[in-house]
Design a protein around this motif. Structure first.
Motif, PDB file in Angstrom:
ATOM      1  N   ALA A   1      66.539  58.558  32.095  1.00  0.00           N
ATOM      2  CA  ALA A   1      66.970  59.956  32.200  1.00  0.00           C
ATOM      3  C   ALA A   1      66.444  60.645  33.454  1.00  0.00           C
ATOM      4  O   ALA A   1      66.847  61.760  33.776  1.00  0.00           O
ATOM      5  CB  ALA A   1      66.534  60.739  30.964  1.00  0.00           C
ATOM      6  N   GLN A   2      65.515  59.997  34.181  1.00  0.00           N
ATOM      7  CA  GLN A   2      65.011  60.565  35.437  1.00  0.00           C
ATOM      8  C   GLN A   2      65.703  59.938  36.644  1.00  0.00           C
ATOM      9  O   GLN A   2      65.546  60.409  37.759  1.00  0.00           O
ATOM     10  CB  GLN A   2      63.499  60.333  35.554  1.00  0.00           C
ATOM     11  CG  GLN A   2      62.675  61.158  34.580  1.00  0.00           C
ATOM     12  CD  GLN A   2      61.204  60.791  34.628  1.00  0.00           C
ATOM     13  OE1 GLN A   2      60.844  59.626  34.440  1.00  0.00           O
ATOM     14  NE2 GLN A   2      60.351  61.764  34.879  1.00  0.00           N
ATOM     15  N   MET A   3      66.446  58.858  36.397  1.00  0.00           N
ATOM     16  CA  MET A   3      67.079  58.141  37.504  1.00  0.00           C
ATOM     17  C   MET A   3      68.450  58.735  37.815  1.00  0.00           C
ATOM     18  O   MET A   3      69.106  59.294  36.934  1.00  0.00           O
ATOM     19  CB  MET A   3      67.261  56.657  37.126  1.00  0.00           C
ATOM     20  CG  MET A   3      65.946  55.945  36.890  1.00  0.00           C
ATOM     21  SD  MET A   3      66.133  54.295  36.177  1.00  0.00           S
ATOM     22  CE  MET A   3      66.825  53.430  37.526  1.00  0.00           C
ATOM     23  N   ALA A   4      68.905  58.583  39.083  1.00  0.00           N
ATOM     24  CA  ALA A   4      70.271  58.975  39.425  1.00  0.00           C
ATOM     25  C   ALA A   4      71.203  58.056  38.642  1.00  0.00           C
ATOM     26  O   ALA A   4      70.870  56.881  38.422  1.00  0.00           O
ATOM     27  CB  ALA A   4      70.496  58.799  40.922  1.00  0.00           C
ATOM     28  N   PRO A   5      72.365  58.572  38.216  1.00  0.00           N
ATOM     29  CA  PRO A   5      73.276  57.759  37.406  1.00  0.00           C
ATOM     30  C   PRO A   5      73.588  56.403  38.050  1.00  0.00           C
ATOM     31  O   PRO A   5      73.614  55.375  37.373  1.00  0.00           O
ATOM     32  CB  PRO A   5      74.534  58.618  37.304  1.00  0.00           C
ATOM     33  CG  PRO A   5      74.068  60.019  37.520  1.00  0.00           C
ATOM     34  CD  PRO A   5      72.855  59.946  38.395  1.00  0.00           C
ATOM     35  N   GLU A   6      73.773  56.393  39.396  1.00  0.00           N
ATOM     36  CA  GLU A   6      74.114  55.115  40.060  1.00  0.00           C
ATOM     37  C   GLU A   6      72.966  54.127  39.924  1.00  0.00           C
ATOM     38  O   GLU A   6      73.187  52.911  39.810  1.00  0.00           O
ATOM     39  CB  GLU A   6      74.402  55.291  41.556  1.00  0.00           C
ATOM     40  CG  GLU A   6      75.346  56.424  41.927  1.00  0.00           C
ATOM     41  CD  GLU A   6      74.667  57.783  41.893  1.00  0.00           C
ATOM     42  OE1 GLU A   6      73.717  57.988  42.671  1.00  0.00           O
ATOM     43  OE2 GLU A   6      75.076  58.645  41.081  1.00  0.00           O
ATOM     44  N   ALA A   7      71.735  54.641  39.976  1.00  0.00           N
ATOM     45  CA  ALA A   7      70.572  53.748  39.873  1.00  0.00           C
ATOM     46  C   ALA A   7      70.504  53.141  38.464  1.00  0.00           C
ATOM     47  O   ALA A   7      70.248  51.955  38.295  1.00  0.00           O
ATOM     48  CB  ALA A   7      69.290  54.514  40.190  1.00  0.00           C
ATOM     49  N   LYS A   8      70.752  53.978  37.446  1.00  0.00           N
ATOM     50  CA  LYS A   8      70.773  53.443  36.071  1.00  0.00           C
ATOM     51  C   LYS A   8      71.903  52.429  35.921  1.00  0.00           C
ATOM     52  O   LYS A   8      71.709  51.342  35.371  1.00  0.00           O
ATOM     53  CB  LYS A   8      70.947  54.587  35.053  1.00  0.00           C
ATOM     54  CG  LYS A   8      71.100  54.052  33.634  1.00  0.00           C
ATOM     55  CD  LYS A   8      71.441  55.085  32.579  1.00  0.00           C
ATOM     56  CE  LYS A   8      71.854  54.386  31.287  1.00  0.00           C
ATOM     57  NZ  LYS A   8      72.340  55.287  30.249  1.00  0.00           N
ATOM     58  N   HIS A   9      73.095  52.776  36.408  1.00  0.00           N
ATOM     59  CA  HIS A   9      74.248  51.896  36.221  1.00  0.00           C
ATOM     60  C   HIS A   9      74.097  50.562  36.929  1.00  0.00           C
ATOM     61  O   HIS A   9      74.741  49.590  36.580  1.00  0.00           O
ATOM     62  CB  HIS A   9      75.537  52.611  36.650  1.00  0.00           C
ATOM     63  CG  HIS A   9      75.875  53.768  35.765  1.00  0.00           C
ATOM     64  ND1 HIS A   9      76.555  54.870  36.180  1.00  0.00           N
ATOM     65  CD2 HIS A   9      75.574  53.987  34.456  1.00  0.00           C
ATOM     66  CE1 HIS A   9      76.664  55.731  35.172  1.00  0.00           C
ATOM     67  NE2 HIS A   9      76.077  55.215  34.115  1.00  0.00           N
ATOM     68  N   ALA A  10      73.232  50.523  37.951  1.00  0.00           N
ATOM     69  CA  ALA A  10      73.031  49.251  38.677  1.00  0.00           C
ATOM     70  C   ALA A  10      72.237  48.256  37.840  1.00  0.00           C
ATOM     71  O   ALA A  10      72.351  47.051  38.043  1.00  0.00           O
ATOM     72  CB  ALA A  10      72.324  49.525  40.005  1.00  0.00           C
ATOM     73  N   ILE A  11      71.429  48.750  36.896  1.00  0.00           N
ATOM     74  CA  ILE A  11      70.544  47.829  36.158  1.00  0.00           C
ATOM     75  C   ILE A  11      70.738  47.882  34.641  1.00  0.00           C
ATOM     76  O   ILE A  11      70.075  47.159  33.906  1.00  0.00           O
ATOM     77  CB  ILE A  11      69.060  48.118  36.466  1.00  0.00           C
ATOM     78  CG1 ILE A  11      68.703  49.563  36.085  1.00  0.00           C
ATOM     79  CG2 ILE A  11      68.738  47.853  37.930  1.00  0.00           C
ATOM     80  CD1 ILE A  11      67.197  49.842  36.190  1.00  0.00           C
TER      81      ILE A  11
END
Ligand code: IMP
Length: 207
Positions: A182-192
């Motif tokens: 929830a602290q990460m940018a959406p793209e960063a979450k979606h990458a992993i």
């Protein structure tokens, strides 16, 4: 046995608009024309399975049977080893509460608090590891099916941190990161994320 997906229509066996949008964006570049189960007025089968794969299969097989088209469904949730793998397939149910008579809603802070409360009962040395799991299933009208699992391993933090994402994101810190989902940018979450990993396997196998 494996099989490739021929370009053409595919049913996204979900009534969740966000999921349908995400899956549509992923399948479009591969020549697929996704149509949602809701658009086809398909009924939502009961998710009676005891694993993510069983529930994804129920949804995909039902949609393929009813539509005569290949169908894709997903099921996901949080597994906490210290809680014997719970909440697992009941991840969304743990957030269910009665707001007022007859009205049901989801309270993610209550659900995260429930997980934390059960961990706290086990004392300060409790194993705080957790995994988000996503299983994607494709079913064809002739009964053939294929499944793909993605996992994101991490640690549960308390109190919750961050406001992005959804569900249990504020308490899940993926391994190798200093931030929760929830602290990460959406793209960063979606990458992993577990969902991204399951999709990568699906794309590799089916196209
Ligand atoms: P379902 O796959 O729609 O049955 O829902 C699974 C539940 O797992 C969701 O309602 C969320 O609570 C939780 N969940 C699945 N993926 C994520 C995620 O990426 N972040 C946070 N919660 C998730």
């Amino acid at each position: 046995m494996t099989r490739k997906l021929e370009p053409g229509r595919i049913v996204v066996a979900s009534h969740n608009a966000g999921k349908v949008r995400e899956i549509t964006a992923l399948l479009g570049p591969h020549g697929m024309a996704p149509v949602s189960a809701k658009d086809l007025d398909l009924p939502e089968p009961e998710e009676t399975g005891t694993s993510f794969e069983a529930n994804a299969l129920i949804k995909a097989v039902s949609a393929a049977d009813m539509s005569g088209l290949p169908a894709l469904a997903d099921d996901s949730g949080l597994e906490v080893p210290a809680l014997g793998g719970r909440p697992g397939v009941y991840t969304a149910d743990w957030a269910e509460r009665q707001w007022f008579e007859g009205e049901k809603g989801r309270d993610w802070y209550m659900a995260m608090g429930k997980v934390e409360g059960l961990l706290a009962e086990q004392g300060p040395g409790v194993d705080r590891s957790a995994a988000f799991v996503c299983t994607l299933c494709v079913a064809w009208p002739d009964g053939f099916t294929m499944s793909f699992e993605g996992r994101a391993e991490g640690t549960l933090v308390w109190p919750p941190r961050g406001v992005a994402g959804f569900g249990y994101d504020p308490v899940f810190m993926p391994h190798g990161q200093e931030m929760t989902f929830a602290q990460m940018a959406p793209e960063a979450k979606h990458a992993i994320s577990h969902r991204a990993q399951a999709f990568a396997k699906l794309v590799e196998a089916l196209f």
